[in-house]
Write a protein that holds these residues in place. Sequence first.
Motif, PDB file in Angstrom:
ATOM      1  N   THR A 224      39.840  43.966  68.059  1.00  0.00           N
ATOM      2  CA  THR A 224      38.580  43.429  67.535  1.00  0.00           C
ATOM      3  C   THR A 224      38.790  42.026  66.988  1.00  0.00           C
ATOM      4  N   GLY A 225      39.967  41.790  66.407  1.00  0.00           N
ATOM      5  CA  GLY A 225      40.272  40.455  65.904  1.00  0.00           C
ATOM      6  C   GLY A 225      40.343  39.429  67.012  1.00  0.00           C
ATOM      7  N   VAL A 226      40.938  39.823  68.141  1.00  0.00           N
ATOM      8  CA  VAL A 226      41.023  38.918  69.288  1.00  0.00           C
ATOM      9  C   VAL A 226      39.629  38.633  69.830  1.00  0.00           C
ATOM     10  N   GLU A 227      38.881  39.698  70.093  1.00  0.00           N
ATOM     11  CA  GLU A 227      37.530  39.528  70.644  1.00  0.00           C
ATOM     12  C   GLU A 227      36.633  38.746  69.686  1.00  0.00           C
ATOM     13  N   GLY A 228      36.707  39.106  68.406  1.00  0.00           N
ATOM     14  CA  GLY A 228      35.858  38.467  67.416  1.00  0.00           C
ATOM     15  C   GLY A 228      36.177  36.998  67.224  1.00  0.00           C
ATOM     16  N   ALA A 229      37.466  36.682  67.138  1.00  0.00           N
ATOM     17  CA  ALA A 229      37.858  35.284  66.944  1.00  0.00           C
ATOM     18  C   ALA A 229      37.464  34.431  68.152  1.00  0.00           C
ATOM     19  N   GLU A 230      37.673  34.974  69.350  1.00  0.00           N
ATOM     20  CA  GLU A 230      37.282  34.219  70.552  1.00  0.00           C
ATOM     21  C   GLU A 230      35.776  33.942  70.542  1.00  0.00           C
TER      22      GLU A 230
END
Length: 336
Positions: A224-230
């Motif tokens: 979720t951190g990867v998706e959210g940050a992107e």
Amino acid sequence: MALTLRDVAQAAGVSVATASRALAGSGLINQATRTHVAQVAAAIGYRANPLARALKTRKSRLIGLTVHNLENTSFRTLAAVVQQRMQALGYQVILSISSDDAAQEREILATLLDHGIDGLISVPTGANGRQMTDLEQTGIPVISAVRHIDDAHLESVLAADFEGAYAGTRHLLELGHRRIGLIVGISETTSGKERLAGYTRALSEAGVALDPALIHQGRYAPETGVEGAEAVLGATPPPTALFVANHESSVGVLRVVADKGLRVPDDLSLLFYEDTPWFQWLSPPMSVVDSGASELANLAVERLLQRLDGAANSGREFRIGSRLVQRASCRAPKES
């Protein structure tokens, strides 16, 4: 020869009856004596026969503990505190991981019931309130930690998530940020809903319009951190600050920030929710909203002990305060 209860009593300087009640966690014996006797018993190597004791007392001295994962620092702290404190009183803790999956949680609850647990501390998915209530009705006290279940009359021990998210967002606003991204848990959970509400209230009071492009909600996982940050960092214009209020997402966010070559805090201010030791070791050290995991865990144990001693289920909601810990990852935004 196996040590007996009489050996424990002699070593602890108490009567056999007192030693028995102390190791059984009886409310007739004060906390200091219970702890003393338990420590003496452990020191001399005394081990009670759990099967014989369960048959005699109809108590298993087993406590259930369910969490979603062990990636979240708060869950690890909860597990450590519960085991340490309950073990000192002669209980053993059965730790189960639900992966935030309702079906898996139902199986866990059924298994714990089959093992005859005396009590349960649970970080619930929120989908099995009926099963939790059924446990209460069979005489097994249940403490809901971190999350509240709307359709279950349970005692809950929660963090001040609204206040924490509000304070964190206010901190970034006071530094001069107006484009503040948020990565937060799903709104079906107490923490996800309340942290989003705290962020929204702070922006509203500051007269800053809410931009949906700056908000990403997702399950509690590094991905979720990867998706959210992107997604959030790709907004136009991009945020000057990012509030990561989904703790499990922290690692994913840090990876994306590094991959994009962003300098913290020069290019982007970063604020995280729930402290963990390694946040202090990063360069720069990360600012956080600390949710008081240790205090929450200790209060959950205290409430369970009260219930095991015969206190009625109050259905009350108990809150642990949060605090802003300022380190070096947040600063005023660069001038355009």
